[in-house]
Design an enzyme around this catalytic site. Sequence first.
Site, PDB file in Angstrom:
ATOM      1  CE1 TYR A   1      49.868  30.960  24.855  1.00  0.00           C
ATOM      2  CE2 TYR A   1      51.274  29.044  25.199  1.00  0.00           C
ATOM      3  CZ  TYR A   1      50.207  29.822  25.585  1.00  0.00           C
ATOM      4  OH  TYR A   1      49.465  29.496  26.695  1.00  0.00           O
TER       5      TYR A   1
ATOM      6  CB  THR B   1      50.965  28.843  29.914  1.00  0.00           C
ATOM      7  OG1 THR B   1      51.589  27.618  29.529  1.00  0.00           O
ATOM      8  CG2 THR B   1      51.773  29.983  29.305  1.00  0.00           C
ATOM      9  CG  ASP B   2      53.561  24.499  32.019  1.00  0.00           C
ATOM     10  OD1 ASP B   2      53.155  24.901  30.910  1.00  0.00           O
ATOM     11  OD2 ASP B   2      53.620  23.293  32.321  1.00  0.00           O
ATOM     12  CD  GLU B   3      53.541  26.082  26.104  1.00  0.00           C
ATOM     13  OE1 GLU B   3      54.239  26.529  25.181  1.00  0.00           O
ATOM     14  OE2 GLU B   3      52.453  25.521  25.925  1.00  0.00           O
TER      15      GLU B   3
ATOM     16  CE  LYS C   1      48.920  33.492  28.934  1.00  0.00           C
ATOM     17  NZ  LYS C   1      47.594  34.101  29.225  1.00  0.00           N
TER      18      LYS C   1
END
Length: 371
Positions: free
Chosen positions: A166, A140-142, A170
């Site tokens: 989260y 994810t870009d997060e 990741k």
Amino acid sequence: MKLMITGGAGFIGGAVVRTLINETDHQVVNVDKLTYAGNLESLAEVSASDRYHFVQADIADAEAMAHILAQHQPDKIMHLAAESHVDRSIDGPADFIQTNIVGTYTLLEAARHYWQSLNQSASPEALQKAQQFRFHHVSTDEVYGDLAHTDDLFTESTPYAPSSPYSASKASSDHLVRAWYRTFGLPVVLTNCSNNYGPYHFPEKLIPLMILNALSGKPLPVYGDGQQIRDWLYVEDHARALIKVSLDGHTGDTYNIGGHNEKTNLDVVYTLCDLLQARVPPASGHYRDLITFVPDRPGHDLRYAIDARKIQRELGWTPSETFETGMAKTVDWFLTHTQWCQNVLDGSYRGERLGLQGLHSAVQDSGALPS
């Protein structure tokens, strides 16, 4: 080829499975634990295919992963299985650590031993399979945190600065995958995507939550002032990008995948309200009247935006859907798939009656929104 998809009963994984079965000749082995977000009803259209096989298993179960790899002998692994909801990670981080970190480690080890066994085989077929094997980790870009300036973009070399449990889990899994490539030579490729939306989206996420709440006349909860900016990617565009990377991406590389659609959360909600107003207007007033601002989430990132030029330049992928066409398709899908929605809301898709309140109390009460 035969592709093993972890998390193939989830939102993005399901789109990958449907695309592979409907648009290619490849075989699919779908491995999913079937947590609350895993829904086999989302795969009904492809489940009868002789190129599709489902296995219920936990990626953190080393024995199960080794058995599946030995039995099915995949050419590629596309690893999408993950806990992915930011609010849930704040309420209870343990599941995120277990699945996203321990699970990814366990799967990496199983994949490494499987790949090494192919390399050590005397069979020409096994050696050829070893040469084309790839472990594709979907992230994810997060993991990048948020962007300080309006003209900044996340690139493949942006430093990691995760904000939530989260995104930290990741980021950890991304680092593990790169370490297994650097240390053990496991052939890997990574992708980091922006916010997905589209058909079969679980109702705790922003877009389906707003659609279903609006149709029920319930409040549309928006965090803070709603000015958080996200780059929105239609899930079927993402699925095609993932397949392209798995088959043609350069080993060891990372590819950012974005939709080129930066919108504030409030603009997304306005768009949904206007689309619903045109299609199924309420008895009185406007769906926008249901918007309710609620206290902001702790550590809420302000802006994400993807620079997706690398995947376009090297692999020729660009999204097919604009924000306008993708959102219209999404609203129309939810309006014509009310039974799927009802089965999720009442829990019957899992053979039990949980209710949306039981799935996550904040969904109805205060708005459990995605990042």
